[in-house]
Enzyme design. Sequence first.
Site, PDB file in Angstrom:
ATOM      1  N   GLY A  18       0.707  -1.182  -0.038  1.00 39.41           N
ATOM      2  CA  GLY A  18      -0.011  -0.060   0.077  1.00 39.41           C
ATOM      3  C   GLY A  18       0.857   1.197  -0.037  1.00 39.41           C
ATOM      4  O   GLY A  18       0.270   2.257   0.232  1.00 39.41           O
ATOM      5  N   SER A  19       2.024   1.239  -0.571  1.00 38.67           N
ATOM      6  CA  SER A  19       2.958   2.385  -0.401  1.00 38.67           C
ATOM      7  C   SER A  19       2.141   3.535  -1.319  1.00 38.67           C
ATOM      8  O   SER A  19       2.320   4.650  -1.118  1.00 38.67           O
ATOM      9  CB  SER A  19       4.304   2.209  -0.682  1.00 38.67           C
ATOM     10  N   ASN A  20       1.732   3.451  -2.534  1.00 36.65           N
ATOM     11  CA  ASN A  20       1.013   4.175  -3.484  1.00 36.65           C
ATOM     12  C   ASN A  20      -0.244   4.770  -2.701  1.00 36.65           C
ATOM     13  O   ASN A  20      -0.689   6.004  -2.788  1.00 36.65           O
ATOM     14  CB  ASN A  20       0.604   3.545  -4.796  1.00 36.65           C
ATOM     15  N   MET A  95      -4.601  -6.522  -7.269  1.00 38.75           N
ATOM     16  CA  MET A  95      -4.168  -7.578  -8.133  1.00 38.75           C
ATOM     17  C   MET A  95      -5.451  -8.460  -8.827  1.00 38.75           C
ATOM     18  O   MET A  95      -5.347  -9.254  -9.438  1.00 38.75           O
ATOM     19  CB  MET A  95      -3.119  -8.453  -7.587  1.00 38.75           C
ATOM     20  N   ARG A  96      -6.443  -7.767  -9.004  1.00 39.75           N
ATOM     21  CA  ARG A  96      -7.732  -8.159  -9.647  1.00 39.75           C
ATOM     22  C   ARG A  96      -8.181  -7.438 -10.743  1.00 39.75           C
ATOM     23  O   ARG A  96      -7.968  -6.209 -10.813  1.00 39.75           O
ATOM     24  CB  ARG A  96      -8.904  -8.516  -8.687  1.00 39.75           C
ATOM     25  N   ASN A 112      -5.402   3.580 -12.489  1.00 38.98           N
ATOM     26  CA  ASN A 112      -4.652   2.556 -12.354  1.00 38.98           C
ATOM     27  C   ASN A 112      -3.152   3.257 -12.364  1.00 38.98           C
ATOM     28  O   ASN A 112      -2.664   4.063 -13.134  1.00 38.98           O
ATOM     29  CB  ASN A 112      -4.595   1.444 -12.963  1.00 38.98           C
ATOM     30  N   HIS A 114       0.840   1.732 -13.127  1.00 39.26           N
ATOM     31  CA  HIS A 114       1.531   0.391 -13.667  1.00 39.26           C
ATOM     32  C   HIS A 114       3.005   0.867 -13.578  1.00 39.26           C
ATOM     33  O   HIS A 114       3.452   1.848 -14.260  1.00 39.26           O
ATOM     34  CB  HIS A 114       1.097   0.116 -14.928  1.00 39.26           C
TER      35      HIS A 114
HETATM   36  C1  GRF Z   1       3.391  -0.712  -7.659  1.00 38.00           C
HETATM   37  O1  GRF Z   1       4.411  -0.883  -8.274  1.00 38.00           O
HETATM   38  C2  GRF Z   1       2.206  -0.481  -8.579  1.00 38.00           C
HETATM   39  O2  GRF Z   1       2.594   0.303  -9.920  1.00 38.00           O
HETATM   40  C3  GRF Z   1       1.967  -1.701  -9.141  1.00 38.00           C
HETATM   41  O3  GRF Z   1       1.875  -2.486  -7.881  1.00 38.00           O
HETATM   42  C4  GRF Z   1       2.818  -1.895  -7.025  1.00 38.00           C
HETATM   43  C5  GRF Z   1       1.937  -1.698  -5.653  1.00 38.00           C
HETATM   44  O4  GRF Z   1       2.922  -1.446  -4.667  1.00 38.00           O
HETATM   45  N1  GRF Z   1       0.625  -1.857  -9.625  1.00 38.00           N
HETATM   46  P1  GRF Z   1       2.252  -0.704  -3.120  1.00 38.00           P
HETATM   47  O5  GRF Z   1       1.309  -1.571  -2.848  1.00 38.00           O
HETATM   48  O6  GRF Z   1       1.489   0.578  -3.663  1.00 38.00           O
HETATM   49  O7  GRF Z   1       3.299  -0.306  -2.580  1.00 38.00           O
END
Ligand code: GRF
Length: 216
Positions: A18-20, A95-96, A112, A114
């Site tokens: 969940g860092s984003n 991841m879904r 999203n 990526h």
């Molecule tokens: C990130 O690299 C994002 O781009 C990808 O999955 C990863 C998730 O990382 N879709 P986090 O859970 O947000 O740390």
Amino acid sequence: MSQPEDSPRVAVLASGRGSNFGALAKAFAEGEIPGSIELLVVDKPRVGAIEIASHFGIPALYIEPKRGQRAAFETALMRALAGHEIDYIFLAGFMRILSRPVVDAYWGRILNIHPSLLPDFPGLHPHAQALAAGVKSSGCTVHFVDHGVDTGPTILQRRVRVRAGDDEDSLAARILEQEHVAYPEAARQLLSGEVRLEGKSVVRRPRSEEPAAEED
Ligand code: GRF
């Protein structure tokens, strides 16, 4: 902080650390993005994103995915989104794949992120794909979600140079730093009306349409 009644209400969907989500939550909390994150939805019961939600006082909901029952998962998801009056969905390491009815219900309102410069290296293991291809740079993309996997129209990208000796972990770490800048910035652009999706095209507000500065 209380929000005006019509301010955008966001749900973040995550499957991992969940860092984003954390970068987004911080930017909302600091007032950099109009609106608020009203809900975190996870499809795994013990992930870092849940701790981040609790740090920011955001309710977290775990929806258990059962094999072969995507419709049931999405029914529960849609119910939760409606219950929290959610306007926008931000996928952050979720991841879904969302099915067509969900994407259509929130068309132009799902983002999203990526970790590659799409359309290069969509899907799984983008860093390994980039290294195997021998590209000089990679990066990250924030895009609207359409019916494909990592195929939707791009809002913005940030580029990262590939260094000699990079492996998946080192490249991923440097791209992740840029993700934490890119996602809040793209979210700000969308929620402030600077960018929107019309049909399948990204439309940017021309400068002349920017709200005039208030005069005394
Ligand atoms: C990130 O690299 C994002 O781009 C990808 O999955 C990863 C998730 O990382 N879709 P986090 O859970 O947000 O740390």
